[in-house]
Design an enzyme around this catalytic site. Structure first.
Site, PDB file in Angstrom:
ATOM      1  N   ASN A  96       0.872  -1.182   0.000  1.00 20.91           N
ATOM      2  CA  ASN A  96       0.000   0.000   0.000  1.00 20.91           C
ATOM      3  C   ASN A  96       0.908   1.232   0.000  1.00 20.91           C
ATOM      4  OD1 ASN A  96      -1.827   2.023   0.495  1.00 20.91           O
ATOM      5  ND2 ASN A  96      -2.359   1.357   2.572  1.00 20.91           N
ATOM      6  N   LYS A 124       0.111   4.223  -0.261  1.00 21.88           N
ATOM      7  CA  LYS A 124      -0.538   5.405   0.323  1.00 21.88           C
ATOM      8  C   LYS A 124      -0.314   6.620  -0.599  1.00 21.88           C
ATOM      9  CE  LYS A 124      -0.216   3.255   4.790  1.00 21.88           C
ATOM     10  NZ  LYS A 124      -0.114   3.369   6.227  1.00 21.88           N
ATOM     11  N   HIS A 137      -9.583   1.147   4.714  1.00 24.55           N
ATOM     12  CA  HIS A 137      -8.320   1.320   5.440  1.00 24.55           C
ATOM     13  C   HIS A 137      -8.552   2.243   6.639  1.00 24.55           C
ATOM     14  CE1 HIS A 137      -4.255   2.538   6.426  1.00 24.55           C
ATOM     15  NE2 HIS A 137      -3.873   1.418   5.839  1.00 24.55           N
ATOM     16  N   GLU A 196      -6.921   4.603   7.815  1.00 24.13           N
ATOM     17  CA  GLU A 196      -6.670   6.029   7.586  1.00 24.13           C
ATOM     18  C   GLU A 196      -7.879   6.698   6.931  1.00 24.13           C
ATOM     19  OE1 GLU A 196      -2.913   5.651   5.553  1.00 24.13           O
ATOM     20  OE2 GLU A 196      -1.976   5.025   7.421  1.00 24.13           O
ATOM     21  N   GLU A 243      -5.622  -5.365  10.479  1.00 25.36           N
ATOM     22  CA  GLU A 243      -4.616  -4.351  10.807  1.00 25.36           C
ATOM     23  C   GLU A 243      -4.983  -3.656  12.111  1.00 25.36           C
ATOM     24  OE1 GLU A 243      -2.452  -2.768   7.103  1.00 25.36           O
ATOM     25  OE2 GLU A 243      -4.355  -1.717   7.204  1.00 25.36           O
ATOM     26  N   GLY A 278       1.902   2.258  11.142  1.00 22.71           N
ATOM     27  CA  GLY A 278       2.794   3.422  11.227  1.00 22.71           C
ATOM     28  C   GLY A 278       3.515   3.490  12.560  1.00 22.71           C
ATOM     29  N   SER A 318       3.167  -2.059  10.459  1.00 28.01           N
ATOM     30  CA  SER A 318       4.607  -2.027  10.748  1.00 28.01           C
ATOM     31  C   SER A 318       5.351  -3.306  10.343  1.00 28.01           C
ATOM     32  CB  SER A 318       4.849  -1.704  12.224  1.00 28.01           C
ATOM     33  OG  SER A 318       4.325  -0.427  12.513  1.00 28.01           O
TER      34      SER A 318
END
Ligand code: PGA
Length: 252
Positions: free
Chosen positions: A9, A11, A96, A98, A166, A172, A212
């Site tokens: 991904n 991003k 996702h 985010e 996730e 992150g 991560s």
């Protein structure tokens, strides 16, 4: 033997098309030597056509990072599953964290998953708890999130579904989740899928881990966490690290 699936991904990276092409080319060269691993790269929308054009004779699949839940019409800024399909995109990340953090709801996610499946795309549905608590309340939260994100998605379509577990706190972050806990959680995800769709469907739905992941921890997460693959953020835009990761995972 079932192949492992590694999804990159990207991003909102990199910031130029030239860099995107370079990164893609370098990953593609490694990915094409792999024997037991499928690689899916999810670049920003704007790079997809150019990367698909340079993609001849490669095993790398291209995915998008989101899709809209309507086929066409007055939806400024949105991208339809028909457009993705027409370009040759095969996968799409949906839900996702985010995007959830900026207002995406389980309701819109479930509509996106359904429409993507109906148009022959493979949705990579992202789920995961924001935090864990001693009493195990996060399990209930996760279960509800999975159920709501798949609301109205019928069994007949789910053979192309991929679920990425996730934990939000591990995205992150400095460290990934402990691989043994990844194992417990991936079993839990399968159990919830089994409650909704039945045992066989749950077994055949790939469950990935994300958060991560890097070339150092990827092998343990696959072997001890017993997941079907990985959803990789930062390390997927770091060409040398991602190359190491792919090679390390492929020989497991
Ligand atoms: P990360 O991101 O690997 O940089 O933690 C993972 C993700 O957001 O999918």
């Amino acid at each position: 033997m079932k192949k492992k699936m590694i999804v990159g991904n990207w991003k909102m990276n990199p910031t130029t098309l030239e860099e995107a092409k370079r990164l893609f080319k370098s990953i593609k060269n490694d990915a094409d030597t792999l024997k037991a691993t499928d690689v899916v790269l999810c670049p920003p929308f704007v790079y997809i056509p150019a990367l698909l054009n340079t993609r001849t004779e490669t095993s790398v699949s291209i995915g998008a990072q989101d899709v809209y839940f309507e086929e066409q019409g007055s939806f400024t800024g949105e991208v339809s599953p028909l457009m993705l399909k027409d370009l040759g995109v095969t996968h799409v990340i949906i839900g996702h964290s985010e995007r959830r953090a900026r207002g995406e709801t389980d309701e819109s996610i479930s509509k996106k998953v359904l429409l993507a499946l109906e148009h022959g795309l493979r949705p990579i549905l992202c789920v995961g708890e924001k935090e864990r608590d001693e009493q195990g309340g996060h399990l209930e939260t996760l279960k509800q999130q999975i159920k709501d994100s798949l609301n109205n998605v019928p069994k007949k379509h789910i053979d192309r579904l991929i679920v990425a577990y996730e934990p939000v706190w591990a995205i992150g972050a400095k460290e990934a989740m402990n691989p043994l806990v990844v194992y417990e959680m991936s079993l839990f995800v399968k159990k919830v899928l089994s409650d909704i769709y039945g045992h066989d469907e749950a077994i055949s739905t790939p469950v990935l881990y994300g958060g991560s992941v890097n070339f150092r921890n990827a092998p343990d997460i696959i072997t001890q966490g017993k997941v079907d693959g990985l959803l990789v953020g930062r390390e997927s835009v770091n060409a040398p690290g991602f190359s190491e990761l792919l090679k390390a995972v492929d020989i497991l």
